[in-house]
Design a protein around this motif. Structure first.
Motif, PDB file in Angstrom:
ATOM      1  N   THR A   1      -1.156 -29.099 -80.841  1.00  0.00           N
ATOM      2  CA  THR A   1      -1.892 -29.380 -79.569  1.00  0.00           C
ATOM      3  C   THR A   1      -1.698 -28.324 -78.552  1.00  0.00           C
ATOM      4  OG1 THR A   1      -0.133 -30.968 -78.471  1.00  0.00           O
ATOM      5  CG2 THR A   1      -1.678 -31.918 -80.005  1.00  0.00           C
ATOM      6  N   GLY A   2      -2.601 -28.594 -77.358  1.00  0.00           N
ATOM      7  CA  GLY A   2      -2.437 -27.400 -76.540  1.00  0.00           C
ATOM      8  C   GLY A   2      -3.510 -27.838 -75.574  1.00  0.00           C
ATOM      9  N   GLN A   3      -3.911 -26.569 -74.710  1.00  0.00           N
ATOM     10  CA  GLN A   3      -4.554 -26.423 -73.693  1.00  0.00           C
ATOM     11  C   GLN A   3      -5.575 -25.258 -73.678  1.00  0.00           C
ATOM     12  OE1 GLN A   3      -5.278 -28.472 -70.873  1.00  0.00           O
ATOM     13  NE2 GLN A   3      -6.562 -27.220 -69.952  1.00  0.00           N
ATOM     14  N   LEU A   4      -7.037 -25.828 -73.868  1.00  0.00           N
ATOM     15  CA  LEU A   4      -8.236 -24.474 -73.892  1.00  0.00           C
ATOM     16  C   LEU A   4      -8.479 -24.049 -72.794  1.00  0.00           C
ATOM     17  CD1 LEU A   4     -10.219 -22.887 -75.802  1.00  0.00           C
ATOM     18  CD2 LEU A   4     -11.421 -25.046 -75.754  1.00  0.00           C
ATOM     19  N   THR A   5      -8.904 -22.895 -72.402  1.00  0.00           N
ATOM     20  CA  THR A   5      -9.481 -22.531 -71.207  1.00  0.00           C
ATOM     21  C   THR A   5     -10.601 -21.423 -71.716  1.00  0.00           C
ATOM     22  OG1 THR A   5      -7.392 -22.737 -70.068  1.00  0.00           O
ATOM     23  CG2 THR A   5      -9.192 -21.429 -69.108  1.00  0.00           C
ATOM     24  N   LEU A   6     -11.780 -21.542 -71.222  1.00  0.00           N
ATOM     25  CA  LEU A   6     -12.940 -20.921 -71.643  1.00  0.00           C
ATOM     26  C   LEU A   6     -13.537 -20.193 -70.466  1.00  0.00           C
ATOM     27  CD1 LEU A   6     -15.458 -21.533 -74.485  1.00  0.00           C
ATOM     28  CD2 LEU A   6     -16.255 -20.998 -72.361  1.00  0.00           C
ATOM     29  N   LYS A   7     -14.179 -19.142 -70.347  1.00  0.00           N
ATOM     30  CA  LYS A   7     -14.948 -18.522 -69.502  1.00  0.00           C
ATOM     31  C   LYS A   7     -15.829 -17.517 -70.050  1.00  0.00           C
ATOM     32  CE  LYS A   7     -14.538 -16.244 -64.835  1.00  0.00           C
ATOM     33  NZ  LYS A   7     -13.732 -15.725 -63.947  1.00  0.00           N
ATOM     34  N   GLN A   8     -17.227 -17.690 -70.031  1.00  0.00           N
ATOM     35  CA  GLN A   8     -18.061 -16.769 -70.565  1.00  0.00           C
ATOM     36  C   GLN A   8     -18.443 -15.454 -69.541  1.00  0.00           C
ATOM     37  OE1 GLN A   8     -18.841 -17.014 -73.449  1.00  0.00           O
ATOM     38  NE2 GLN A   8     -19.766 -19.017 -74.132  1.00  0.00           N
ATOM     39  N   PRO A   9     -18.479 -14.144 -70.202  1.00  0.00           N
ATOM     40  CA  PRO A   9     -18.713 -14.203 -71.614  1.00  0.00           C
ATOM     41  C   PRO A   9     -17.404 -13.925 -72.413  1.00  0.00           C
ATOM     42  CG  PRO A   9     -19.649 -12.415 -70.604  1.00  0.00           C
ATOM     43  CD  PRO A   9     -19.153 -13.197 -69.653  1.00  0.00           C
ATOM     44  N   GLY A  10     -17.141 -14.325 -73.322  1.00  0.00           N
ATOM     45  CA  GLY A  10     -16.017 -14.106 -74.456  1.00  0.00           C
ATOM     46  C   GLY A  10     -14.726 -14.289 -74.237  1.00  0.00           C
ATOM     47  N   LYS A  11     -14.256 -15.016 -72.956  1.00  0.00           N
ATOM     48  CA  LYS A  11     -12.751 -15.332 -72.731  1.00  0.00           C
ATOM     49  C   LYS A  11     -12.446 -16.618 -73.223  1.00  0.00           C
ATOM     50  CE  LYS A  11     -13.011 -12.085 -68.908  1.00  0.00           C
ATOM     51  NZ  LYS A  11     -14.280 -11.638 -68.753  1.00  0.00           N
ATOM     52  N   ILE A  12     -11.393 -16.595 -73.688  1.00  0.00           N
ATOM     53  CA  ILE A  12     -10.805 -18.070 -74.020  1.00  0.00           C
ATOM     54  C   ILE A  12      -9.345 -17.802 -74.302  1.00  0.00           C
ATOM     55  CG2 ILE A  12     -11.198 -17.540 -76.708  1.00  0.00           C
ATOM     56  CD1 ILE A  12     -12.069 -20.255 -77.045  1.00  0.00           C
ATOM     57  N   ARG A  13      -8.724 -18.803 -73.967  1.00  0.00           N
ATOM     58  CA  ARG A  13      -7.367 -19.071 -74.389  1.00  0.00           C
ATOM     59  C   ARG A  13      -6.867 -20.066 -74.967  1.00  0.00           C
ATOM     60  NH1 ARG A  13      -2.832 -16.370 -71.112  1.00  0.00           N
ATOM     61  NH2 ARG A  13      -0.972 -17.503 -71.171  1.00  0.00           N
ATOM     62  N   PHE A  14      -5.978 -20.154 -75.858  1.00  0.00           N
ATOM     63  CA  PHE A  14      -5.361 -21.400 -76.557  1.00  0.00           C
ATOM     64  C   PHE A  14      -4.078 -21.356 -76.245  1.00  0.00           C
ATOM     65  CE2 PHE A  14      -9.051 -20.444 -78.995  1.00  0.00           C
ATOM     66  CZ  PHE A  14      -9.576 -21.786 -79.522  1.00  0.00           C
ATOM     67  N   GLN A  15      -3.618 -22.255 -75.436  1.00  0.00           N
ATOM     68  CA  GLN A  15      -2.162 -22.186 -74.929  1.00  0.00           C
ATOM     69  C   GLN A  15      -1.395 -23.678 -75.578  1.00  0.00           C
ATOM     70  OE1 GLN A  15      -0.465 -20.244 -72.314  1.00  0.00           O
ATOM     71  NE2 GLN A  15       1.261 -21.212 -73.658  1.00  0.00           N
ATOM     72  N   TYR A  16      -0.582 -23.055 -76.466  1.00  0.00           N
ATOM     73  CA  TYR A  16      -0.082 -24.285 -77.419  1.00  0.00           C
ATOM     74  C   TYR A  16       0.995 -24.917 -76.760  1.00  0.00           C
ATOM     75  CZ  TYR A  16      -2.802 -22.533 -81.318  1.00  0.00           C
ATOM     76  OH  TYR A  16      -3.850 -21.986 -81.899  1.00  0.00           O
ATOM     77  N   GLN A  17       1.329 -26.209 -77.483  1.00  0.00           N
ATOM     78  CA  GLN A  17       2.305 -27.069 -76.705  1.00  0.00           C
ATOM     79  C   GLN A  17       3.462 -26.491 -76.689  1.00  0.00           C
ATOM     80  OE1 GLN A  17       1.667 -29.358 -80.606  1.00  0.00           O
ATOM     81  NE2 GLN A  17       3.611 -29.490 -80.998  1.00  0.00           N
ATOM     82  N   LYS A  18       4.269 -26.915 -75.986  1.00  0.00           N
ATOM     83  CA  LYS A  18       5.803 -26.477 -75.540  1.00  0.00           C
ATOM     84  C   LYS A  18       6.393 -26.283 -76.671  1.00  0.00           C
ATOM     85  CE  LYS A  18       9.585 -27.093 -72.388  1.00  0.00           C
ATOM     86  NZ  LYS A  18      10.425 -27.877 -71.386  1.00  0.00           N
ATOM     87  N   GLY A  19       7.186 -25.333 -77.123  1.00  0.00           N
ATOM     88  CA  GLY A  19       8.066 -25.117 -78.217  1.00  0.00           C
ATOM     89  C   GLY A  19       7.247 -24.460 -79.288  1.00  0.00           C
ATOM     90  N   VAL A  20       5.858 -24.141 -79.105  1.00  0.00           N
ATOM     91  CA  VAL A  20       5.307 -23.418 -80.055  1.00  0.00           C
ATOM     92  C   VAL A  20       4.887 -22.037 -79.575  1.00  0.00           C
ATOM     93  CG1 VAL A  20       2.953 -23.252 -81.475  1.00  0.00           C
ATOM     94  CG2 VAL A  20       3.937 -25.261 -81.145  1.00  0.00           C
ATOM     95  N   PRO A  21       5.658 -20.691 -80.224  1.00  0.00           N
ATOM     96  CA  PRO A  21       5.676 -19.376 -79.538  1.00  0.00           C
ATOM     97  C   PRO A  21       4.331 -18.760 -80.105  1.00  0.00           C
ATOM     98  CG  PRO A  21       6.980 -19.553 -81.620  1.00  0.00           C
ATOM     99  CD  PRO A  21       6.510 -21.255 -81.480  1.00  0.00           C
ATOM    100  N   LEU A  22       3.195 -19.356 -79.990  1.00  0.00           N
ATOM    101  CA  LEU A  22       1.976 -18.710 -80.363  1.00  0.00           C
ATOM    102  C   LEU A  22       1.104 -18.891 -79.167  1.00  0.00           C
ATOM    103  CD1 LEU A  22       1.049 -20.256 -84.076  1.00  0.00           C
ATOM    104  CD2 LEU A  22       2.113 -17.978 -83.256  1.00  0.00           C
ATOM    105  N   LEU A  23       0.017 -17.681 -79.039  1.00  0.00           N
ATOM    106  CA  LEU A  23      -0.732 -17.586 -78.058  1.00  0.00           C
ATOM    107  C   LEU A  23      -1.857 -16.751 -78.636  1.00  0.00           C
ATOM    108  CD1 LEU A  23      -1.368 -18.164 -75.166  1.00  0.00           C
ATOM    109  CD2 LEU A  23      -0.589 -15.943 -74.603  1.00  0.00           C
ATOM    110  N   ILE A  24      -3.213 -17.351 -78.329  1.00  0.00           N
ATOM    111  CA  ILE A  24      -4.419 -16.813 -78.724  1.00  0.00           C
ATOM    112  C   ILE A  24      -5.443 -16.391 -77.451  1.00  0.00           C
ATOM    113  CG2 ILE A  24      -6.378 -16.857 -80.209  1.00  0.00           C
ATOM    114  CD1 ILE A  24      -5.171 -18.650 -82.126  1.00  0.00           C
ATOM    115  N   VAL A  25      -5.792 -15.301 -77.340  1.00  0.00           N
ATOM    116  CA  VAL A  25      -6.364 -14.974 -76.267  1.00  0.00           C
ATOM    117  C   VAL A  25      -7.682 -14.072 -76.427  1.00  0.00           C
ATOM    118  CG1 VAL A  25      -6.432 -13.682 -73.673  1.00  0.00           C
ATOM    119  CG2 VAL A  25      -4.406 -14.943 -74.427  1.00  0.00           C
ATOM    120  N   GLY A  26      -8.867 -14.442 -75.939  1.00  0.00           N
ATOM    121  CA  GLY A  26     -10.103 -13.456 -76.055  1.00  0.00           C
ATOM    122  C   GLY A  26     -10.520 -13.109 -74.475  1.00  0.00           C
ATOM    123  N   ASP A  27     -10.432 -11.717 -74.579  1.00  0.00           N
ATOM    124  CA  ASP A  27     -10.322 -11.147 -73.497  1.00  0.00           C
ATOM    125  C   ASP A  27     -11.944 -10.619 -73.040  1.00  0.00           C
ATOM    126  OD1 ASP A  27     -10.944  -9.005 -75.030  1.00  0.00           O
ATOM    127  OD2 ASP A  27      -9.199  -7.760 -74.171  1.00  0.00           O
ATOM    128  N   GLY A  28     -12.794 -11.244 -73.764  1.00  0.00           N
ATOM    129  CA  GLY A  28     -14.184 -10.753 -73.817  1.00  0.00           C
ATOM    130  C   GLY A  28     -14.908  -9.603 -75.013  1.00  0.00           C
TER     131      GLY A  28
END
Length: 211
Positions: free
Chosen positions: A60-87
């Motif tokens: 689980t986690g928090q999704l943040t989106l901003k057009q055009p092309g920006k997105i962030r998947f901030q995963y739950q505490k303890g999960v050392p992953l991050l996915i970011v789209g910068d446009g």
């Protein structure tokens, strides 16, 4: 799906199929236009997400989106992953093993959701759901099957942009890795700073990407 016996198919029914097909095609085009309108109307969004992979593991986690092309998947505490789209590109950062992977957004199934300029009528199709309150659209580039497929799922909601609420999606990449995302607590038009799409490079002698 039930198999229809040709021996029982009456002639009037067979004749009716070609007549109904243009109407169905017209309805599908209308639905695809509605999804296009939704993607163009959502300038920003935040939501909680639940992600399930092909092995049944759920994060689980928090999704943040901003057009055009920006997105962030901030995963739950303890999960050392991050996915970011910068446009321009999507970046997956694994802080545990200090690994960074980056690829063009257009080469990802998420490109259909993150590019307001794309025309879904050219590479999308409506998937029947059996539920009039749910709209499902599959998008893939027939010329680039290696980019994968995304099936976006919407709930009809008059209070949401273009009358649709993005419920989630299922992405299938070229290696048949299936990832399902389910959203909740969607908030549209919220202020989102560009700094939300920056990340810290964990690699040795790395630097903070994007500033």
């Amino acid at each position: 799906m039930k198999r229809i016996s040709l021996a029982l198919a009456a002639a009037p029914v067979l004749l009716a199929v070609p007549l109904a097909a243009p109407l169905v095609a017209q309805q599908d085009q209308s639905e695809l236009s509605r999804v296009n309108a939704y993607i163009r109307a959502v300038t920003s969004m935040t939501a909680d997400f639940s992600q399930t992979d092909r092995n049944g593991q759920t994060l689980t986690g928090q999704l943040t989106l901003k057009q055009p092309g920006k997105i962030r998947f901030q995963y739950q505490k303890g999960v050392p992953l991050l996915i970011v789209g910068d446009g321009k590109a999507l970046t997956m950062i694994d802080y545990e093993v200090r690994q960074v992977q980056r690829w063009p957004i257009g080469n990802s199934p998420l490109g259909a959701l993150l590019d307001p300029n794309k025309d879904l009528s050219k590479y999308g199709k409506v998937v029947p759901t059996g539920d009039p309150s749910i709209l499902s659209v599959e998008a893939r580039d027939p010329k680039r099957p290696e980019y994968g497929t995304i099936t976006m799922i919407f709930r009809r909601d008059a209070a949401s942009p273009a009358g649709l609420q993005l419920y989630g999606w299922v992405a299938l990449d070229s290696q048949n890795n299936r990832t399902a995302i389910r959203l909740s607590n969607q908030r549209y038009g919220v202020p989102v700073a560009d700094s939300a799409f920056r990340w810290t490079d964990p690699r040795p002698k790395g630097r903070s990407a994007g500033g």
